[in-house]
Scaffold this motif. Structure first.
Motif, PDB file in Angstrom:
ATOM      1  N   ASP A  80      61.064  13.824  44.207  1.00 14.26           N
ATOM      2  CA  ASP A  80      62.144  14.676  44.696  1.00 14.26           C
ATOM      3  C   ASP A  80      61.584  15.936  45.344  1.00 14.26           C
ATOM      4  N   LEU A  81      62.215  16.330  46.443  1.00 13.82           N
ATOM      5  CA  LEU A  81      61.863  17.581  47.113  1.00 13.82           C
ATOM      6  C   LEU A  81      62.995  18.576  46.900  1.00 13.82           C
ATOM      7  N   LEU A  82      62.694  19.656  46.203  1.00 15.85           N
ATOM      8  CA  LEU A  82      63.652  20.739  46.014  1.00 15.85           C
ATOM      9  C   LEU A  82      63.509  21.697  47.187  1.00 15.85           C
ATOM     10  N   VAL A  83      64.610  22.007  47.842  1.00 17.75           N
ATOM     11  CA  VAL A  83      64.572  22.851  49.043  1.00 17.75           C
ATOM     12  C   VAL A  83      65.413  24.100  48.807  1.00 17.75           C
ATOM     13  N   PHE A  84      64.838  25.256  49.126  1.00 18.47           N
ATOM     14  CA  PHE A  84      65.522  26.524  48.909  1.00 18.47           C
ATOM     15  C   PHE A  84      65.404  27.423  50.136  1.00 18.47           C
ATOM     16  N   GLN A  85      66.406  28.220  50.347  1.00 23.09           N
ATOM     17  CA  GLN A  85      66.341  29.278  51.356  1.00 23.09           C
ATOM     18  C   GLN A  85      66.193  30.586  50.595  1.00 23.09           C
ATOM     19  N   ASP A  86      64.974  30.840  50.178  1.00 26.98           N
ATOM     20  CA  ASP A  86      64.709  31.994  49.313  1.00 26.98           C
ATOM     21  C   ASP A  86      63.210  32.256  49.294  1.00 26.98           C
ATOM     22  N   LEU A  87      62.833  33.367  48.693  1.00 26.27           N
ATOM     23  CA  LEU A  87      61.421  33.743  48.588  1.00 26.27           C
ATOM     24  C   LEU A  87      60.708  32.839  47.589  1.00 26.27           C
ATOM     25  N   PRO A  88      59.523  32.347  47.917  1.00 26.78           N
ATOM     26  CA  PRO A  88      58.783  31.499  46.979  1.00 26.78           C
ATOM     27  C   PRO A  88      58.546  32.172  45.628  1.00 26.78           C
ATOM     28  N   GLU A  89      58.280  33.476  45.646  1.00 16.42           N
ATOM     29  CA  GLU A  89      58.008  34.172  44.386  1.00 16.42           C
ATOM     30  C   GLU A  89      59.246  34.292  43.506  1.00 16.42           C
ATOM     31  N   THR A  90      60.421  34.092  44.099  1.00 19.11           N
ATOM     32  CA  THR A  90      61.664  34.066  43.323  1.00 19.11           C
ATOM     33  C   THR A  90      61.937  32.664  42.792  1.00 19.11           C
ATOM     34  N   VAL A  91      61.745  31.675  43.665  1.00 21.97           N
ATOM     35  CA  VAL A  91      62.116  30.291  43.366  1.00 21.97           C
ATOM     36  C   VAL A  91      61.113  29.577  42.462  1.00 21.97           C
ATOM     37  N   ILE A  92      59.844  29.631  42.828  1.00 23.41           N
ATOM     38  CA  ILE A  92      58.846  28.777  42.172  1.00 23.41           C
ATOM     39  C   ILE A  92      58.669  29.082  40.683  1.00 23.41           C
ATOM     40  N   PRO A  93      58.584  30.349  40.272  1.00 24.48           N
ATOM     41  CA  PRO A  93      58.480  30.601  38.826  1.00 24.48           C
ATOM     42  C   PRO A  93      59.655  30.025  38.035  1.00 24.48           C
ATOM     43  N   LYS A  94      60.867  30.077  38.613  1.00 20.78           N
ATOM     44  CA  LYS A  94      62.045  29.515  37.940  1.00 20.78           C
ATOM     45  C   LYS A  94      61.921  28.000  37.791  1.00 20.78           C
ATOM     46  N   ILE A  95      61.472  27.339  38.862  1.00 16.58           N
ATOM     47  CA  ILE A  95      61.290  25.884  38.809  1.00 16.58           C
ATOM     48  C   ILE A  95      60.252  25.519  37.749  1.00 16.58           C
ATOM     49  N   CYS A  96      59.165  26.284  37.737  1.00 22.56           N
ATOM     50  CA  CYS A  96      58.083  26.004  36.785  1.00 22.56           C
ATOM     51  C   CYS A  96      58.582  26.115  35.344  1.00 22.56           C
ATOM     52  N   GLU A  97      59.408  27.097  35.104  1.00 23.11           N
ATOM     53  CA  GLU A  97      59.939  27.293  33.753  1.00 23.11           C
ATOM     54  C   GLU A  97      60.954  26.194  33.412  1.00 23.11           C
ATOM     55  N   GLU A  98      61.847  25.928  34.335  1.00 19.52           N
ATOM     56  CA  GLU A  98      62.912  24.954  34.088  1.00 19.52           C
ATOM     57  C   GLU A  98      62.370  23.547  33.869  1.00 19.52           C
ATOM     58  N   HIS A  99      61.332  23.181  34.635  1.00 19.37           N
ATOM     59  CA  HIS A  99      60.820  21.808  34.569  1.00 19.37           C
ATOM     60  C   HIS A  99      59.506  21.695  33.785  1.00 19.37           C
ATOM     61  N   HIS A 100      59.114  22.777  33.127  1.00 24.05           N
ATOM     62  CA  HIS A 100      57.904  22.774  32.290  1.00 24.05           C
ATOM     63  C   HIS A 100      56.666  22.346  33.088  1.00 24.05           C
ATOM     64  N   ILE A 101      56.516  22.944  34.255  1.00 27.51           N
ATOM     65  CA  ILE A 101      55.375  22.655  35.128  1.00 27.51           C
ATOM     66  C   ILE A 101      54.092  23.193  34.500  1.00 27.51           C
ATOM     67  N   THR A 102      53.034  22.402  34.587  1.00 28.64           N
ATOM     68  CA  THR A 102      51.730  22.847  34.077  1.00 28.64           C
ATOM     69  C   THR A 102      50.728  23.112  35.206  1.00 28.64           C
TER      70      THR A 102
END
Length: 434
Positions: A80-102
């Motif tokens: 899956d490709l998650l697509v956002f119209q937002d700053l990477p520094e706002t989006v990516i940390p949230k994704i990492c936390e939500e999906h338990h990214i390592t």
């Protein structure tokens, strides 16, 4: 943490493909679950210090088309490709936390804006494993036979060191992932209006009537090489000005990474094996080496490529006359050849290689304007804007880069040679078109 619980995030930037994508391949071969993310960074659509929107409507539309295709190609791999119209520094940390990214996998970049963006994301995800992977070069940095700090000052020396002595790595194939890799994905790819643009139709005289995306790029390659065999005439036609087939037109897909230089290279080799080998087949590879050269130059010199004095650190008396700049942009200079090319760029987001060299030389050498302003305008408008090639070429023609001869184009003679009948100028100087 057990391996089965680990998840990889692939942060797509200018590597928007599934074919021969080293970042994606490395992330997938770990056996961990994979999620992709792409951010339409609002900073890319802001006004820069020279007064131009960093990304204008042509490339914005091309990006939107590319991301639609990337999402579909990844879907076929069960990613899956998650697509956002937002700053990477706002989006990516949230994704990492939500999906338990390592682990975060991304293409290695070295120019300022890309590195700054990474640092902002990294500051909020320092606990994760980061994997920066070389993914945009023909000749891999680990394979070259000189230190990057000793990249030759002249292209010919660079080419001769590599083309006969360093092998190009094979293309990589990414395997389809297991079905339970899929996640719930409610993200939406923005439309042009969301990015601040009105929708528009492609200009009827555009020499680049193609859409963005890996599928379209590979289709163009197959058509140019194997259906029409136009590759076999590339060297004779590459200085053309009109039409779809005077050149390969691969550069917009190369610029955003929806096709790789290795894919093009190995298809040239396939063509040579199946059909014939000539100066034209060699010349396409020659141009790919030029593209690599500007990337190595920017690796060597860093942010010096963005400075007025360039990598030669030459001090010229540059003008910033707004009147002169506006006349160049609007096709109102004393050269009808320059004007025609500038009109084509404004109307289509495309300009031939021959045109670019002439209008850039005219800007820097005839009008004696700050070359960075011209480079910034190209960045805004060109479908195939690539930071390394753009600034490398502008330094080159301005006399502060990799051309020791510091040449100046005679645009009138160039027009007589490359537009002898005036057909190109007649197309782009017609008042009815504007």
């Amino acid at each position: 943490m057990q391996k089965t619980e680990m998840k990889n995030l692939v942060w797509f930037r200018n590597d928007l493909r599934t074919t021969d994508n080293t970042v994606l391949h490395e992330a997938c071969k770990t056996g961990n679950k994979i999620i992709g993310v792409y951010c339409f960074d609002p900073r890319h659509f802001e006004i820069d210090k020279f007064g131009f929107k960093k990304t204008e409507k042509f490339r914005a539309k091309f990006f939107i088309e590319t991301i639609h295709d990337l999402k579909e190609q990844l879907h076929q791999l069960n990613i899956d490709l998650l697509v956002f119209q937002d700053l990477p520094e706002t989006v990516i940390p949230k994704i990492c936390e939500e999906h338990h990214i390592t682990d975060i996998y991304l293409q290695k970049e070295w120019t300022k804006e890309e590195v700054d963006s990474e640092k902002l994301v990294k500051s909020k995800t320092e606990h994760l494993n980061w994997h920066h992977i070389n993914n945009q070069l023909l000749f891999h940095p680990e394979d070259i036979n000189f230190e990057i700090a000793k990249t030759p000052q002249v292209f010919t020396m660079f080419r001769k060191k590599l083309e006969k002595y360093v092998d190009v790595r094979q293309e990589l194939i990414t395997e389809k992932q297991v079905e339970d890799n899929r996640i719930e994905n409610n993200t939406i790819i923005p439309k042009l209006a969301d990015l601040g643009f009105k929708d528009f139709e492609m200009h009827p005289h555009s020499a680049f009537p193609f859409k963005g995306g890996e599928t379209e790029g590979l289709s163009r390659l197959n058509d140019y090489f194997f259906n029409t065999k136009k590759l076999g005439f590339y060297k004779k036609t590459r200085n053309g000005l009109i039409g779809v087939d005077y050149s390969s037109k691969f550069s917009p897909w190369l610029a955003n990474g929806s096709i790789s230089s290795r894919t093009i290279y190995w298809n040239v080799k396939k063509f040579e094996k199946e059909h014939f080998k000539n100066q034209s087949t060699y010349w396409l590879v020659f141009e790919l080496i030029w593209r690599d050269y500007f990337k190595y130059v920017s690796m060597k010199h860093g942010n010096q490529i963005f400075k007025l004095e360039g990598i030669l650190q030459k001090d010229y008396d540059w003008s910033t006359s707004q009147t002169k700049i506006d006349k160049w942009i609007n096709g109102e200079t004393q050269s009808d050849f320059v004007n025609a090319n500038m009109n084509e760029l404004k109307e289509t987001g495309w300009m031939s290689n021959r045109g670019r060299q002439n209008v850039a030389s005219y800007f820097a050498k005839e009008l004696e304007l700050d070359w960075r302003i011209g480079a910034s305008y190209f960045e805004s408008l060109l479908l195939d804007y690539d930071v390394h090639s753009n600034y490398g070429n502008w330094m080159y023609v301005a006399g502060v880069g990799n051309d020791p001869r510091d040449r100046k184009f005679n645009v009138q003679l160039q027009a007589e040679r490359y537009d002898a009948t005036g057909k190109f100028r007649s197309i782009w100087l017609q008042p009815s078109l504007f």
